[in-house]
Scaffold this active site. Structure first.
Site, PDB file in Angstrom:
ATOM      1  N   CYS A 113      38.458  72.547  57.667  1.00 32.30           N
ATOM      2  CA  CYS A 113      37.337  73.332  57.986  1.00 32.30           C
ATOM      3  C   CYS A 113      37.566  74.337  59.078  1.00 32.30           C
ATOM      4  O   CYS A 113      36.941  75.349  59.225  1.00 32.30           O
ATOM      5  CB  CYS A 113      36.417  72.352  58.568  1.00 32.30           C
ATOM      6  N   HIS A 247      31.468  77.244  62.158  1.00 30.93           N
ATOM      7  CA  HIS A 247      31.642  76.525  60.786  1.00 30.93           C
ATOM      8  C   HIS A 247      30.339  76.025  60.738  1.00 30.93           C
ATOM      9  O   HIS A 247      29.520  75.201  61.681  1.00 30.93           O
ATOM     10  CB  HIS A 247      32.783  75.635  61.214  1.00 30.93           C
ATOM     11  N   ASN A 277      28.457  72.266  53.761  1.00 30.51           N
ATOM     12  CA  ASN A 277      29.573  72.507  54.390  1.00 30.51           C
ATOM     13  C   ASN A 277      30.598  72.803  53.295  1.00 30.51           C
ATOM     14  O   ASN A 277      31.100  72.050  52.486  1.00 30.51           O
ATOM     15  CB  ASN A 277      29.903  71.320  55.026  1.00 30.51           C
TER      16      ASN A 277
HETATM   17  O1  UT7 Z   1      33.244  69.969  58.777  1.00 33.37           O
HETATM   18  C1  UT7 Z   1      33.466  68.911  59.676  1.00 33.37           C
HETATM   19  C2  UT7 Z   1      33.324  67.551  59.204  1.00 33.37           C
HETATM   20  N1  UT7 Z   1      32.188  67.066  59.303  1.00 33.37           N
HETATM   21  C3  UT7 Z   1      31.267  67.034  60.135  1.00 33.37           C
HETATM   22  O2  UT7 Z   1      31.016  67.891  60.989  1.00 33.37           O
HETATM   23  C4  UT7 Z   1      30.122  66.002  60.171  1.00 33.37           C
HETATM   24  C5  UT7 Z   1      29.644  65.464  61.577  1.00 33.37           C
HETATM   25  N2  UT7 Z   1      28.725  64.360  61.354  1.00 33.37           N
HETATM   26  C6  UT7 Z   1      27.411  64.574  60.928  1.00 33.37           C
HETATM   27  O3  UT7 Z   1      27.077  65.492  60.715  1.00 33.37           O
HETATM   28  C7  UT7 Z   1      26.718  63.260  61.063  1.00 33.37           C
HETATM   29  O4  UT7 Z   1      27.232  62.334  61.703  1.00 33.37           O
HETATM   30  C8  UT7 Z   1      26.041  62.886  59.453  1.00 33.37           C
HETATM   31  C9  UT7 Z   1      25.247  63.889  59.064  1.00 33.37           C
HETATM   32  C10 UT7 Z   1      27.387  62.671  58.630  1.00 33.37           C
HETATM   33  C11 UT7 Z   1      25.344  61.544  59.581  1.00 33.37           C
HETATM   34  O5  UT7 Z   1      24.442  61.779  60.571  1.00 33.37           O
HETATM   35  P1  UT7 Z   1      23.959  60.541  61.752  1.00 33.37           P
HETATM   36  O6  UT7 Z   1      22.954  61.079  62.528  1.00 33.37           O
HETATM   37  O7  UT7 Z   1      25.278  60.476  62.491  1.00 33.37           O
HETATM   38  O8  UT7 Z   1      23.668  59.242  60.931  1.00 33.37           O
HETATM   39  P2  UT7 Z   1      24.536  57.735  60.756  1.00 33.37           P
HETATM   40  O9  UT7 Z   1      25.882  58.006  60.168  1.00 33.37           O
HETATM   41  O10 UT7 Z   1      24.553  57.253  61.922  1.00 33.37           O
HETATM   42  O11 UT7 Z   1      23.654  56.984  59.896  1.00 33.37           O
HETATM   43  C12 UT7 Z   1      22.399  56.516  60.349  1.00 33.37           C
HETATM   44  C13 UT7 Z   1      21.564  55.780  59.400  1.00 33.37           C
HETATM   45  C14 UT7 Z   1      22.623  54.892  58.772  1.00 33.37           C
HETATM   46  O12 UT7 Z   1      21.587  53.546  58.395  1.00 33.37           O
HETATM   47  P3  UT7 Z   1      21.629  52.295  59.533  1.00 33.37           P
HETATM   48  O13 UT7 Z   1      22.880  51.897  59.866  1.00 33.37           O
HETATM   49  O14 UT7 Z   1      21.034  53.214  60.631  1.00 33.37           O
HETATM   50  O15 UT7 Z   1      20.770  51.406  58.658  1.00 33.37           O
HETATM   51  C15 UT7 Z   1      23.184  55.189  57.436  1.00 33.37           C
HETATM   52  O16 UT7 Z   1      23.578  54.202  56.413  1.00 33.37           O
HETATM   53  O17 UT7 Z   1      21.584  56.758  58.190  1.00 33.37           O
HETATM   54  C16 UT7 Z   1      22.057  56.064  56.999  1.00 33.37           C
HETATM   55  N3  UT7 Z   1      22.466  56.828  56.023  1.00 33.37           N
HETATM   56  C17 UT7 Z   1      21.751  57.497  55.197  1.00 33.37           C
HETATM   57  N4  UT7 Z   1      20.668  57.399  54.933  1.00 33.37           N
HETATM   58  C18 UT7 Z   1      20.107  58.266  53.884  1.00 33.37           C
HETATM   59  C19 UT7 Z   1      23.879  57.461  56.311  1.00 33.37           C
HETATM   60  N5  UT7 Z   1      24.005  58.444  55.016  1.00 33.37           N
HETATM   61  C20 UT7 Z   1      22.563  58.552  54.581  1.00 33.37           C
HETATM   62  C21 UT7 Z   1      22.036  59.425  53.485  1.00 33.37           C
HETATM   63  N6  UT7 Z   1      20.683  59.288  53.158  1.00 33.37           N
HETATM   64  N7  UT7 Z   1      22.741  60.515  52.893  1.00 33.37           N
END
Ligand code: UT7
Length: 320
Positions: A113, A247, A277
């Site tokens: 990225c 980005h 992204n």
């Molecule tokens: O280009 C560079 C590469 N990537 C990035 O920059 C991404 C950086 N990270 C992020 O943008 C965020 O961490 C995410 C968008 C990927 C995730 O958001 P988050 O607020 O960190 O959520 P999380 O991973 O802590 O997940 C929270 C909850 C979890 O459930 P529990 O454990 O609280 O029950 C996940 O299982 O949300 C759940 N979850 C979802 N629910 C619905 C994870 N993905 C999804 C989904 N839909 N797509």
């Protein structure tokens, strides 16, 4: 002193649009969750016969037309991509051929990225040292091919697309690239990687694996630090910046970075809602969108910053 000015911009997005609602049919997710956690509403996905070079070619043609140049004027093509058409030859040489070019040089850079910043830094150095007069710098990705469409933690994040800039040698000091800053840290591999690829033990092309929360924290800290690094280098401050074009990974990363820099969100160009992204393509796509909307005015100070797998990150400060 010869330096690089941005003399043209272009972009291309595949016609197929996949909305959050569409994804609800394949993974347990919701439009509300995706919008709230990422700001993404939709993404473009390449057709089965469309490859990164095709996307790059269309963006390059658009940028050449915007620059009022022809492919014959170009000395060098640098393509940033993590999703090349083949392991070799480079996607850049395919673009060179599609443009009908028989001279010059073309190669790819791979910094995921952060790839566009790496490509821009490389092209800028070719121009500054006098080896090239006009360079096509392209970010092009078909990430949909390495996304695990069953992993709701990653599949909702990515999209396909391409953006391009033409950099031209100039002595006009009221415009152009002021400085570029590149960094990487290989010790952080485990938080964002693809578990395969050509020539690997895995024996298959692999899919994206990510520890989202860790990447998020690194992104906010490193993107703001490298922005300040570029401003300090040029004896400028956050208040001098007209536009920040980061980005496009997650609106919350951009908001947290802006807060850390004490920068109003009105100055941040965001296209993540519509493009998701697109890895190396996200910055040139966002620049093209803002420039086409008449937002970026000649001479305005524009700050670019990106981070991705590696981790690799960097920034560029330029006068439009
Ligand atoms: O280009 C560079 C590469 N990537 C990035 O920059 C991404 C950086 N990270 C992020 O943008 C965020 O961490 C995410 C968008 C990927 C995730 O958001 P988050 O607020 O960190 O959520 P999380 O991973 O802590 O997940 C929270 C909850 C979890 O459930 P529990 O454990 O609280 O029950 C996940 O299982 O949300 C759940 N979850 C979802 N629910 C619905 C994870 N993905 C999804 C989904 N839909 N797509």
């Amino acid at each position: 002193m010869v330096h690089s000015v941005i003399s043209g911009h272009g972009a291309y997005l595949p016609s197929k649009v996949v909305t959050n609602k569409d994804l609800e049919a394949s993974v347990e997710t919701s439009d509300e969750w995706i919008v709230e956690r990422t700001g993404i509403k939709q993404r473009h996905i390449a057709a089965s016969n469309e490859f990164s070079s095709d996307l790059a070619f269309h963006a390059a043609k658009d940028a050449l037309s915007n620059a009022k140049l022809s492919a014959d004027d170009i000395d060098l093509i640098v393509v940033a991509t993590t999703t090349p058409d083949n392991t070799f030859p480079s996607t850049a040489t395919r673009v060179q051929h599609l443009l009908g070019m028989t001279k010059g040089a073309a190669f790819d850079v791979q910094a995921v990225c952060a790839g566009f910043i790496y490509a821009l830094a490389t092209a800028d150095k070719f121009i500054r040292c006098g080896d090239a007069k006009h360079v096509l710098v392209i970010g092009a990705e078909t990430l949909s091919r390495i996304v695990d469409w069953k992993d709701r933690g990653t599949c909702i994040l990515f999209g396909d697309g391409a953006g391009a800039l033409v950099l031209s040698a100039s002595q006009d000091t009221s415009r152009g690239i002021l400085s570029t800053h590149l960094h990487s840290d290989g010790s952080t591999r485990e938080i964002l990687f693809v578990n395969g690829g050509a020539g690997t033990e895995a024996g298959f092309s692999g899919k994206i694996h990510m520890q989202g929360k860790d990447v998020f924290k690194h992104a906010v800290a490193k993107l703001s630090d490298t922005t300040l690094e570029s401003l300090n280098k040029n004896k400028l401050s956050v208040a001098d910046v007209d536009w920040v074009v980061p980005h496009q990974a997650n609106i919350r990363i951009m908001e947290a970075m802006a807060k850390r820099l004490d920068l109003p969100m009105e100055k941040v160009v965001t296209t993540v809602a519509h493009h998701a992204n697109t890895s190396a393509a996200s910055i040139p796509l966002a620049l093209h969108t803002a420039a086409s909307a008449g937002k970026l005015k000649k001479g305005q100070l524009v700050s670019l910053q990106a981070i991705g797998g590696g981790l690799a990150w960097g920034s560029c400060l330029a006068r439009w």
